[in-house]
Design a protein around this motif. Structure first.
Motif, PDB file in Angstrom:
ATOM      1  N   UNK A  27       0.807  -1.217   0.000  1.00  0.00           N
ATOM      2  CA  UNK A  27       0.000   0.000   0.000  1.00  0.00           C
ATOM      3  C   UNK A  27       0.843   1.270   0.000  1.00  0.00           C
ATOM      4  N   UNK A  28       1.907   1.278   0.791  1.00  0.00           N
ATOM      5  CA  UNK A  28       2.741   2.484   0.907  1.00  0.00           C
ATOM      6  C   UNK A  28       3.317   2.893  -0.459  1.00  0.00           C
ATOM      7  N   UNK A  29       3.914   1.947  -1.151  1.00  0.00           N
ATOM      8  CA  UNK A  29       4.506   2.248  -2.463  1.00  0.00           C
ATOM      9  C   UNK A  29       3.426   2.597  -3.484  1.00  0.00           C
ATOM     10  N   UNK A  30       2.291   1.909  -3.409  1.00  0.00           N
ATOM     11  CA  UNK A  30       1.196   2.165  -4.342  1.00  0.00           C
ATOM     12  C   UNK A  30       0.676   3.594  -4.197  1.00  0.00           C
ATOM     13  N   UNK A  31       0.505   4.029  -2.951  1.00  0.00           N
ATOM     14  CA  UNK A  31       0.054   5.411  -2.712  1.00  0.00           C
ATOM     15  C   UNK A  31       1.103   6.412  -3.177  1.00  0.00           C
ATOM     16  N   UNK A  32       2.366   6.114  -2.930  1.00  0.00           N
ATOM     17  CA  UNK A  32       3.441   7.034  -3.326  1.00  0.00           C
ATOM     18  C   UNK A  32       3.543   7.145  -4.848  1.00  0.00           C
ATOM     19  N   UNK A  33       3.199   6.087  -5.561  1.00  0.00           N
ATOM     20  CA  UNK A  33       3.229   6.083  -7.027  1.00  0.00           C
ATOM     21  C   UNK A  33       2.283   7.152  -7.574  1.00  0.00           C
ATOM     22  N   UNK A  34       1.057   7.240  -7.039  1.00  0.00           N
ATOM     23  CA  UNK A  34       0.100   8.238  -7.500  1.00  0.00           C
ATOM     24  C   UNK A  34      -0.838   8.565  -6.339  1.00  0.00           C
ATOM     25  N   UNK A  35      -0.419   9.451  -5.449  1.00  0.00           N
ATOM     26  CA  UNK A  35      -1.158   9.705  -4.202  1.00  0.00           C
ATOM     27  C   UNK A  35      -2.613  10.137  -4.400  1.00  0.00           C
TER      28      UNK A  35
END
Length: 163
Positions: A27-35
């Motif tokens: 989840x952390x990386x996914x959100x950082x990809x396109x917040x």
């Protein structure tokens, strides 16, 4: 069967980079990809070492009007070029899939994002029901979303250090 295909050329990235990210979601990386658009992307049930059978939860806003909340099971995988998720709801495999294919090109990769919804054979008489959900507006939003998100992933991965 309804097929929606978006093909995108993404520079300065290799298929293995995308493959590794998409098969090891968090989840952390996914959100950082396109917040602004991405919320959750994680394994809910691990499959084989190859990721075959992994159950993956995804929640994203395709645009301001359309959301995607889906549990997908990896039913086909070929490192580093192909991942197929079949969607699942209430414990039942649905007649819908997301197929990502990634091929190396001279300056990066050629990505094909294919959504398939519907039945083969006699069951295709029910396909018009899918069009209520996966309508023209949703397909247009998904096309635009894909054209933006895959280039964003390449930029994100160039700076991503939590591997």
């Amino acid at each position: 069967m309804i097929k929606h295909i978006v093909e995108v050329h993404v520079e300065n990235v290799m298929p293995q980079d995308f493959f590794d990210f998409m098969t090891n979601p968090n989840d952390h990386a996914y959100r950082a990809w396109w917040p602004e658009r991405h919320h959750e992307f994680h394994v809910t049930k691990a499959g084989e070492v190859s990721h075959l059978g992994d159950e993956v939860w995804t929640f994203e806003n395709v645009d301001d009007k359309h959301q995607l909340k889906i549990l997908g099971v990896i039913t086909e995988i070929s490192e580093p070029s192909k991942i197929v998720w079949q969607f699942k709801k209430f414990g039942v495999m649905l007649p819908s899939r997301l197929i990502l294919t990634m091929e190396k090109s001279s300056a990066g990769l050629e990505l094909r994002h294919e959504t398939q919804l519907g039945f083969k054979g006699w069951g295709k008489i029910f396909d018009p029901l899918f069009r209520f959900y996966f309508n023209k507006s949703y397909r247009a939003a998904l096309t635009e979303h894909c054209q933006i998100e895959w280039s964003r992933l390449a930029l994100f991965l160039a700076n991503y250090t939590e591997r």
